[in-house]
Scaffold this motif. Structure first.
Motif, PDB file in Angstrom:
ATOM      1  N   MET A 420      -5.055  86.576  57.097  1.00  0.00           N
ATOM      2  CA  MET A 420      -4.804  86.218  55.737  1.00  0.00           C
ATOM      3  C   MET A 420      -5.957  85.651  55.163  1.00  0.00           C
ATOM      4  SD  MET A 420      -1.593  86.980  54.807  1.00  0.00           S
ATOM      5  CE  MET A 420      -1.937  86.518  53.609  1.00  0.00           C
ATOM      6  N   ALA A 421      -6.872  84.935  56.060  1.00  0.00           N
ATOM      7  CA  ALA A 421      -8.026  84.254  55.597  1.00  0.00           C
ATOM      8  C   ALA A 421      -8.907  85.231  55.006  1.00  0.00           C
ATOM      9  CB  ALA A 421      -8.770  83.335  56.543  1.00  0.00           C
ATOM     10  N   LYS A 422      -8.756  86.572  55.460  1.00  0.00           N
ATOM     11  CA  LYS A 422      -9.707  87.558  54.934  1.00  0.00           C
ATOM     12  C   LYS A 422      -9.326  88.088  53.459  1.00  0.00           C
ATOM     13  CE  LYS A 422     -10.697  89.053  59.636  1.00  0.00           C
ATOM     14  NZ  LYS A 422     -10.813  90.219  60.695  1.00  0.00           N
ATOM     15  N   VAL A 423      -7.955  87.870  53.089  1.00  0.00           N
ATOM     16  CA  VAL A 423      -7.681  88.621  51.981  1.00  0.00           C
ATOM     17  C   VAL A 423      -8.346  88.406  50.737  1.00  0.00           C
ATOM     18  CG1 VAL A 423      -5.379  88.424  50.671  1.00  0.00           C
ATOM     19  CG2 VAL A 423      -5.419  88.954  52.884  1.00  0.00           C
ATOM     20  N   PRO A 424      -8.573  87.029  50.492  1.00  0.00           N
ATOM     21  CA  PRO A 424      -9.478  86.869  49.238  1.00  0.00           C
ATOM     22  C   PRO A 424     -10.616  87.715  49.109  1.00  0.00           C
ATOM     23  CG  PRO A 424      -8.526  84.898  49.945  1.00  0.00           C
ATOM     24  CD  PRO A 424      -8.136  85.685  50.991  1.00  0.00           C
ATOM     25  N   GLU A 425     -11.439  87.669  50.187  1.00  0.00           N
ATOM     26  CA  GLU A 425     -12.883  88.186  49.895  1.00  0.00           C
ATOM     27  C   GLU A 425     -12.449  89.587  49.723  1.00  0.00           C
ATOM     28  OE1 GLU A 425     -17.031  88.934  52.702  1.00  0.00           O
ATOM     29  OE2 GLU A 425     -15.398  87.495  53.205  1.00  0.00           O
ATOM     30  N   LEU A 426     -11.817  90.094  50.741  1.00  0.00           N
ATOM     31  CA  LEU A 426     -11.229  91.800  50.692  1.00  0.00           C
ATOM     32  C   LEU A 426     -10.921  92.152  49.375  1.00  0.00           C
ATOM     33  CD1 LEU A 426     -11.250  94.520  52.392  1.00  0.00           C
ATOM     34  CD2 LEU A 426      -9.048  93.411  53.387  1.00  0.00           C
ATOM     35  N   PHE A 427     -10.142  91.454  48.764  1.00  0.00           N
ATOM     36  CA  PHE A 427      -9.221  91.887  47.443  1.00  0.00           C
ATOM     37  C   PHE A 427     -10.369  92.060  46.504  1.00  0.00           C
ATOM     38  CE2 PHE A 427      -7.455  91.023  43.472  1.00  0.00           C
ATOM     39  CZ  PHE A 427      -6.364  91.714  43.496  1.00  0.00           C
ATOM     40  N   ILE A 428     -11.267  91.000  46.526  1.00  0.00           N
ATOM     41  CA  ILE A 428     -12.255  90.918  45.444  1.00  0.00           C
ATOM     42  C   ILE A 428     -13.375  91.897  45.684  1.00  0.00           C
ATOM     43  CG2 ILE A 428     -14.209  89.347  44.524  1.00  0.00           C
ATOM     44  CD1 ILE A 428     -12.111  87.073  45.258  1.00  0.00           C
ATOM     45  N   LYS A 429     -13.669  92.223  46.904  1.00  0.00           N
ATOM     46  CA  LYS A 429     -14.653  93.447  47.027  1.00  0.00           C
ATOM     47  C   LYS A 429     -13.859  94.515  46.753  1.00  0.00           C
ATOM     48  CE  LYS A 429     -17.782  91.476  50.749  1.00  0.00           C
ATOM     49  NZ  LYS A 429     -18.255  91.713  51.937  1.00  0.00           N
ATOM     50  N   LEU A 430     -13.029  95.108  47.119  1.00  0.00           N
ATOM     51  CA  LEU A 430     -12.282  96.150  46.730  1.00  0.00           C
ATOM     52  C   LEU A 430     -12.014  96.420  45.142  1.00  0.00           C
ATOM     53  CD1 LEU A 430      -9.516  96.467  49.542  1.00  0.00           C
ATOM     54  CD2 LEU A 430     -11.523  98.192  49.045  1.00  0.00           C
ATOM     55  N   LEU A 431     -11.756  95.095  44.703  1.00  0.00           N
ATOM     56  CA  LEU A 431     -11.453  95.362  43.288  1.00  0.00           C
ATOM     57  C   LEU A 431     -12.990  95.736  42.444  1.00  0.00           C
ATOM     58  CD1 LEU A 431      -9.486  94.606  40.839  1.00  0.00           C
ATOM     59  CD2 LEU A 431     -10.285  92.282  40.712  1.00  0.00           C
ATOM     60  N   ARG A 432     -14.003  95.038  42.900  1.00  0.00           N
ATOM     61  CA  ARG A 432     -15.176  95.192  42.143  1.00  0.00           C
ATOM     62  C   ARG A 432     -15.521  96.637  42.447  1.00  0.00           C
ATOM     63  NH1 ARG A 432     -17.721  89.247  43.827  1.00  0.00           N
ATOM     64  NH2 ARG A 432     -16.748  88.125  42.212  1.00  0.00           N
ATOM     65  N   GLN A 433     -15.395  97.293  43.719  1.00  0.00           N
ATOM     66  CA  GLN A 433     -15.616  98.437  44.022  1.00  0.00           C
ATOM     67  C   GLN A 433     -15.034  99.494  43.011  1.00  0.00           C
ATOM     68  OE1 GLN A 433     -15.004  99.825  47.668  1.00  0.00           O
ATOM     69  NE2 GLN A 433     -16.084  98.328  48.971  1.00  0.00           N
ATOM     70  N   TYR A 434     -13.677  99.120  42.880  1.00  0.00           N
ATOM     71  CA  TYR A 434     -13.064 100.015  42.078  1.00  0.00           C
ATOM     72  C   TYR A 434     -13.270 100.141  40.552  1.00  0.00           C
ATOM     73  CZ  TYR A 434      -8.715 101.683  39.683  1.00  0.00           C
ATOM     74  OH  TYR A 434      -7.751 102.554  38.898  1.00  0.00           O
ATOM     75  N   GLU A 435     -13.594  98.823  40.000  1.00  0.00           N
ATOM     76  CA  GLU A 435     -14.103  98.594  38.755  1.00  0.00           C
ATOM     77  C   GLU A 435     -15.271  99.476  38.478  1.00  0.00           C
ATOM     78  OE1 GLU A 435     -12.308  96.775  35.726  1.00  0.00           O
ATOM     79  OE2 GLU A 435     -11.358  98.139  37.315  1.00  0.00           O
ATOM     80  N   GLU A 436     -16.067  99.311  39.606  1.00  0.00           N
ATOM     81  CA  GLU A 436     -17.667 100.223  39.337  1.00  0.00           C
ATOM     82  C   GLU A 436     -17.263 101.680  39.486  1.00  0.00           C
ATOM     83  OE1 GLU A 436     -19.649  98.818  42.673  1.00  0.00           O
ATOM     84  OE2 GLU A 436     -20.093  96.743  41.755  1.00  0.00           O
ATOM     85  N   SER A 437     -16.156 102.208  39.865  1.00  0.00           N
ATOM     86  CA  SER A 437     -15.793 103.526  40.080  1.00  0.00           C
ATOM     87  C   SER A 437     -15.117 104.056  38.657  1.00  0.00           C
ATOM     88  CB  SER A 437     -15.176 103.746  41.208  1.00  0.00           C
ATOM     89  OG  SER A 437     -13.721 103.564  40.960  1.00  0.00           O
ATOM     90  N   ARG A 438     -14.770 103.173  37.928  1.00  0.00           N
ATOM     91  CA  ARG A 438     -14.243 103.578  36.645  1.00  0.00           C
ATOM     92  C   ARG A 438     -14.775 103.826  35.557  1.00  0.00           C
ATOM     93  NH1 ARG A 438      -9.875 100.890  33.682  1.00  0.00           N
ATOM     94  NH2 ARG A 438     -10.682  98.871  34.228  1.00  0.00           N
TER      95      ARG A 438
END
Length: 438
Positions: A420-438
């Motif tokens: 669970m401690a990894k979730v914030p960093e992981l969510f934000i990294k994936l979100l930024r990746q996804y936004e860059e791909s749009r």
């Protein structure tokens, strides 16, 4: 050659938002080293020790299964399982003398019975189930399955992460407009993590009496709260002494899944103080024959636990979740202050709203499918992806442009504290990746 034709209902069905990410991930051909699944409230903690003792000793001399025979139970459940529900309620300070308990195949079966018991005829708009939006998606899905109508009164998530309950005046106007059969609340809320107070429950109960409707409470998370309260919040704490006429119209949905860490046991209950509702509900359930006999036996161990033991267990659960939830909440706010994160007051969920950090045209379902099917990020040197639940299905809103869930996600605090401690960093990294791909 022509093919058999599916029903219109099956043709229209899509996976529940809480299962969507896992189902998509199961199709993934090349998978990362680790996946963290917070898309569904699938609790990973050990269940209560008294229940474990029975679960691991089904062949004990006093077990009804020691000869390998597994028979049906009565449709309403075993007396011991019924007593376990009452014992839990009594430990919370509630009077169970006039309560009727029906054991069901998980809380989900109880939800279906509830809808059948309080709503108008299938295919009609009569006596809909009234909920406060966003609402647990299964109620919406079951109502659609059964052909019953739902109506909602909406609440909104502020930039401070607080969901503001609609006023009693708004709710009363909706009652007058829609003539519902019942008002459903989730005091320890799924999906928002919001905690109701007794003043709100009393106001809602008064409306139910005034307009002659059922007062229903989903109490799956009743003992899981993280802010100080003088007493346990429950529909069973609102009696004729506070609201004359409320007794005889109260119903609660119970489950072993969350507080008792037994999701896969699939044991729930419908509790009511109305004998006719109970009798008719049991009659309806005879087609199902009964709930899981072994699950009832395992859960039935709690019928013999002391009040002190039950309260100690619940405190242990609260202490565990509070630490995990606060750590994740603080992690999100530290890494991306513009994320809107719901206040962690109760239950085992938070809602994350990305409306202030994404480009126009963002869709929560598309992001969830991206993470499940192709997205990954390096966390602590390990390629990892994240499964979350999009919130679109938690809103009873047919117009996509008006659905707040388009930018919202539900996070379930069900993985280990380390994951669970990894979730914030992981969510934000994936979100930024996804936004860059749009």
């Amino acid at each position: 050659m022509s093919k058999p034709v599916l029903s219109a209902h099956f043709e229209s069905r899509k996976p529940s938002d809480v299962r969507l990410a896992q189902m998509k991930y199961d199709e993934r051909k090349v998978r990362p080293q680790e996946v963290i699944n917070v898309g569904i409230g699938n609790v990973s903690l050990p269940t209560n020790p008294a229940m474990q003792k029975r679960m691991f000793n089904l062949d004990a001399p006093d077990s009804p299964f020691n000869k390998g025979v597994v028979k049906y139970t009565g449709t309403a459940g075993t007396p011991e399982a019924q007593e376990a529900v009452k014992n839990i309620l009594r430990s919370g300070g509630f009077n169970t003398d006039n309560l009727y308990v029906q054991i069901t195949e998980g809380g989900s079966a109880g939800m279906e019975l509830l809808i059948l018991g309080v709503c108008g005829p299938a295919g009609s708009s009569e006596k809909p189930l009234m909920m406060i939006d966003p609402a647990y998606t299964n109620y919406i899905s079951f109502a659609e399955r059964l052909g019953r109508k739902t109506v909602t009164v909406k609440r909104h998530m502020g930039d401070d992460g607080k969901f503001n309950l609609p006023s009693l005046e708004e709710i009363e106007e909706s009652i007058k407009k829609n003539n519902p059969g019942a008002l459903l609340i989730i005091p320890y809320d799924n999906p928002t993590g919001q905690l109701y107070d007794y003043e709100m429950l009393i106001g809602l109960a008064e409306l139910c009496v005034k307009y002659n409707i059922w007062f229903v409470s989903d109490e799956a998370y009743r003992e899981l709260y993280y802010i100080e309260k003088d007493k346990l919040i429950s529909i069973w704490g609102v009696t004729d002494a506070e609201v004359p006429g409320i007794e005889g119209r109260r119903i609660s949905i119970e489950t072993t899944s969350k507080v008792w860490n037994a999701c896969g046991l699939r044991i729930g209950a419908v509790v009511t103080d109305n004998p006719e509702f109970h009798n008719r509900s049991v009659a309806e359930y005879t087609a199902n024959l009964c709930a899981n006999a072994i699950g009832q036996y395992v859960f039935g161990a709690l019928a013999h636990e002391s009040k002190e033991s039950l309260l100690a267990w619940c405190k242990q659960q609260r202490d565990y979740y509070k630490d995990v939830i606060v750590n994740v909440y603080n992690g999100f706010k530290a890494l991306e202050p513009n994320l809107v994160v719901s206040s962690p007051d109760a239950a085992i969920y938070s809602v994350i709203d990305v409306r202030k950090v994404v480009k126009p045209g963002f869709d929560s379902i598309d992001f969830v499918l991206y993470c499940a099917s192709e997205g990954s990020a390096i966390i602590d040197g390990v390629e990892t992806t994240l499964l979350v639940a999009p919130m679109k299905g938690f809103y009873d809103e047919k117009d996509p442009a008006k659905n707040p869930g388009t930018t919202q996600f539900r996070i379930s605090f069900v993985e280990t504290p380390e994951k669970m401690a990894k979730v914030p960093e992981l969510f934000i990294k994936l979100l930024r990746q996804y936004e860059e791909s749009r």
